[in-house]
Design an enzyme around this catalytic site. Sequence first.
Site, short mmCIF file in Angstrom:
data_model
loop_
_atom_site.label_atom_id
_atom_site.label_comp_id
_atom_site.label_asym_id
_atom_site.label_seq_id
_atom_site.Cartn_x
_atom_site.Cartn_y
_atom_site.Cartn_z
N ALA A 119 0.80 -1.22 0.00
CA ALA A 119 0.00 0.00 0.00
C ALA A 119 0.83 1.27 0.00
O ALA A 119 0.29 2.36 0.06
CB ALA A 119 -0.92 -0.01 1.22
N ASN A 186 2.08 -4.42 7.62
CA ASN A 186 2.97 -4.82 6.54
C ASN A 186 3.65 -3.62 5.89
O ASN A 186 4.77 -3.70 5.41
CB ASN A 186 2.21 -5.62 5.48
CG ASN A 186 1.94 -7.06 5.92
OD1 ASN A 186 2.77 -7.69 6.57
ND2 ASN A 186 0.77 -7.56 5.59
N HIS A 216 -0.76 6.78 4.60
CA HIS A 216 0.56 6.28 4.97
C HIS A 216 1.59 7.39 4.71
O HIS A 216 1.58 8.00 3.63
CB HIS A 216 0.92 5.05 4.15
CG HIS A 216 -0.12 3.97 4.18
ND1 HIS A 216 -0.25 3.09 5.23
CD2 HIS A 216 -1.09 3.63 3.30
CE1 HIS A 216 -1.24 2.26 5.00
NE2 HIS A 216 -1.77 2.57 3.83
#
Length: 263
Positions: A119, A186, A216
């Site tokens: 991601a 992850n 993120h």
Amino acid sequence: MLRVGVIGHGAIAQYLAAALPGIGAELVLAITRPGRGEVAKNALGPNVRTAEALGLARPDVVVDCAGHEGLRQHGADILRAGVPLITVSIGALSDDALHQELTKAAQVGRTALHLSTGAIGGLDALASARVGSLQSVTYTGRKPPAGWKGSPAEEVLDLDALTAEAATHFEGSARDAAAQYPKNANVAAAVAIAGVGFDNTRVSLIADPNVHANIHEIHATGDFGELTFTISGKTLPGNARTSALAAMSVVKMVAGQNAAIGF
């Protein structure tokens, strides 16, 4: 045509299966838990072969879409058999013993474990910066409160009561984040491996009722200068727990197996 196997049959495996014909590949094997073969066929297509291990089938590449336990159970056997393995379960590599086992298996099989970027982006720049000296790398993961349900965040916060202010529910190393949040960290693990390692990468995980996407952010400083990378990611339609970009990154890596030129 590239022959592809998958571990698991969840959202990412289904996205990959649908995309394979468009990149000159076909799904030939799904590695499943005992008794889940029919479920996998219903999810991935009736013509896919299912098995509980690699067995006699030998795809050109296998993609691990089954989480940390799938990588633990099948990763070393696949690599020892000389089959390249792509994984999204990067957080599992915070376990040094598993990391070493997979490394040795890849060396024996003369192949490689490929880490999907998942991601997040910017990891190529971070890995390049590591060639010099990286002074600090931080990762911040921010999701709506509902995005943290089913995680240890529920033990720290009343997620349903968060309606105005953001709240941090984890601060620590990437190694601790990967261990405590195996289904959520992850990205933090990918940042750690690309940069300064699991113990030196600082992680903050935040539940924020004011955002409507998974956000993120990487911040790094070093000899190269300073880097800040932010992505506001959507989830797969119909699956609020799976990043669309994570699924897309797997397709991109499989397509790269066939590419004459590419990133």
